[in-house]
Design an enzyme around this catalytic site. Sequence first.
Site, PDB file in Angstrom:
ATOM      1  N   CYS A   1       0.847  -1.106   0.085  1.00  0.00           N
ATOM      2  CA  CYS A   1       0.055   0.101  -0.015  1.00  0.00           C
ATOM      3  C   CYS A   1       0.966   1.158   0.197  1.00  0.00           C
ATOM      4  CB  CYS A   1      -0.850  -0.040   1.238  1.00  0.00           C
ATOM      5  SG  CYS A   1      -1.960  -1.428   1.420  1.00  0.00           S
TER       6      CYS A   1
ATOM      7  N   LYS B   1       6.666  -4.363  -3.772  1.00  0.00           N
ATOM      8  CA  LYS B   1       8.075  -4.069  -3.642  1.00  0.00           C
ATOM      9  C   LYS B   1       8.578  -3.883  -2.205  1.00  0.00           C
ATOM     10  CE  LYS B   1      12.008  -2.710  -5.411  1.00  0.00           C
ATOM     11  NZ  LYS B   1      12.549  -4.067  -6.035  1.00  0.00           N
TER      12      LYS B   1
HETATM   13  C1  G6P Z   1       9.540  -7.996  -1.294  1.00  0.00           C
HETATM   14  C2  G6P Z   1      10.043  -7.780  -2.527  1.00  0.00           C
HETATM   15  C3  G6P Z   1      11.533  -8.533  -2.820  1.00  0.00           C
HETATM   16  C4  G6P Z   1      12.276  -8.318  -1.672  1.00  0.00           C
HETATM   17  C5  G6P Z   1      11.492  -8.673  -0.433  1.00  0.00           C
HETATM   18  C6  G6P Z   1      12.525  -8.208   0.790  1.00  0.00           C
HETATM   19  O1  G6P Z   1       9.054  -9.427  -1.353  1.00  0.00           O
HETATM   20  O2  G6P Z   1       9.244  -8.062  -3.779  1.00  0.00           O
HETATM   21  O3  G6P Z   1      11.982  -8.082  -4.016  1.00  0.00           O
HETATM   22  O4  G6P Z   1      13.326  -9.064  -1.823  1.00  0.00           O
HETATM   23  O5  G6P Z   1      10.343  -7.823  -0.183  1.00  0.00           O
HETATM   24  O6  G6P Z   1      12.501  -6.753   0.850  1.00  0.00           O
HETATM   25  P1  G6P Z   1      13.792  -5.923   1.644  1.00  0.00           P
HETATM   26  O7  G6P Z   1      13.367  -4.472   1.168  1.00  0.00           O
HETATM   27  O8  G6P Z   1      13.757  -6.418   2.860  1.00  0.00           O
HETATM   28  O9  G6P Z   1      14.836  -6.428   0.773  1.00  0.00           O
END
Ligand code: G6P
Length: 608
Positions: A2, A603
């Site tokens: 969100c 994301k």
């Molecule tokens: C989401 C995103 C991934 C990311 C994960 C961890 O699933 O789509 O691309 O690896 O979160 O996020 P962070 O910001 O902690 O690396």
Amino acid sequence: MCGIVGAAAQRNVTKILVEGLKRLEYRGYDSAGLAVICDQQLTLRKALGKVAGLEEKCIANPVKGVVGIAHTRWATHGKPSELNAHPHSSDHIAVVHNGIIENHAQLRQRLRNQGYEFVSETDTEVISHLLHSLYDQAGSLREALRLAIAEFDGAYALGVISTREPDTLVCARSGSPLVVGVGFEENFIASDPLALRQVTDRFIYLEEGDLAVVTAANIEIFEQSGKPVTRPVDRITETDEASDKGQYRHFMLKEIHEQTRVLRNTLQGRVSKTAVLDGCFGTDAQTIFDQVEAVQILACGTSYHAGMIARYWFEDWAGIPCAVEVASEYRYRKSVVRPNTLFVSISQSGETADTLAALRGSRESGYLASLTVCNVANSSLVRESDLSLMTLAGPEIGVASTKAFTSQLVALQLLVIALGKRAAMSRETEAELVAALHQLPGLCEQVLALDSQIVRISEAFTEKKNALFLGRGVDYPIAMEGALKLKEISYIHAEAYPAGELKHGPLALVDDDMPVVAVAPNNELLEKLKSNLEEVQARGGKLFVFADESAGFMNDGNTTVFNLPHAPLSIAPILYTLPLQLLAYHVAVLKGTDVDQPRNLAKSVTVE
Ligand code: G6P
């Protein structure tokens, strides 16, 4: 996940809100909406799907107002629908919300007993009705919000407006990020500063428990106890180019090709020709690093894969015991912390709810100190960790992480070396590792230039339902990352296995319809890997081998070889990631999926 945007100005803010939402689209969402106040009237517009749909509605049926809030929703409670889209209103009040109110069911029941009717399935509607029920007694929106948040369990970032206070926007955060954008005779709020880069470069990062009252002329902030506080105004100096695809068709492709430059950035000023410069971890690092005897890494998603790779490096190069775990598991189990263990979190966004909760939970567990490897300077993880090492990848917009991952790997090598030279690592090994890092950007450039060959390979995957990715040792997590990229954006079911495990189960799946991708640098496990791949060939599996040019693989009817330039083994995992990213990208493009915003994914995952 969100996104929130809000504005209080002296001009119509609708366009600012819609533009802000568009800039948040990359985070992933399923519906969008806005609410503005004009002539004491609350006007709402909502649309299922893309922000463009909301924009069309605002053009077809224009809305005007000088104060407003807007939201992109990623469904947690209740399916994606217009009814469930934010803002949620209760008479004169409208609310946008990120996070989850865990005690929503009890609050809903209480409000129902008071006569409130609920039209959505969301936890957020509880907030709008609760604020409404408290408003008259509280006498102001600020006081009503203060009373309401005292009742919430869970996480929230909130933006609230009311026609009773038509110039005011109130907001609060706990567990979900929120910034106030400082303008000239107009002010804003957003869950991510990127949403407001078209109107300001000055931001106040609200702290946990803060509540703010924002008008066009003024910003007042109150800490959890209700006391007024002053928070610093930060100026963001990065250029705005991150929100522009430039010559590329998708952000993901742009970000893959940026890796040569990004990895140079990650190294810049942190290494000499032969050594890692200690200063890059901050002044407090020296005393902490001298005491480190073990490392515990916590992360989610792609960042977790980076952690898995770093474990091999910590134990192999530095002789430092290292454990790695996904944060969502770690945070709910009892763990035994060895003396002098450094808690290391890895995160692109610095806001991932589970990783942040793991850090917060670790404070009472006896860790020596905490360090985060992160890409966002003012994120919660950076602010709440004792030490941080920024990956300097620049904003990453594509939901599937690419440049953030490889820059994490480079940053982690710096950390392994910095700690290793205080443990078992010799000066010669440090010099060798650093020399290899210096070669990395140039080698990345060579690999990325082979993009057109990957397009050809990717054609073999478009009709497939499944794929297997194999690697051994440090290349097993690379295979995992390759499989994750493919499933995230092409929706092909892809699994990674340590190649030695093949015969303990997955071999049963191999037939001539199963593409099998292997990661094969010329390292000490190459011969073992080759034997495993023969098991695949013997079952008619279609092999796609990403191999060192000297590894001796040959193309034939069932085997396609993609040769990579010979590279020092310490950086090979980083280099071998690139063709796997490109493979996933091209398969997704050929399949026609939404590459930058894959379905159901976000994301930045700010709810647990
Ligand atoms: C989401 C995103 C991934 C990311 C994960 C961890 O699933 O789509 O691309 O690896 O979160 O996020 P962070 O910001 O902690 O690396």
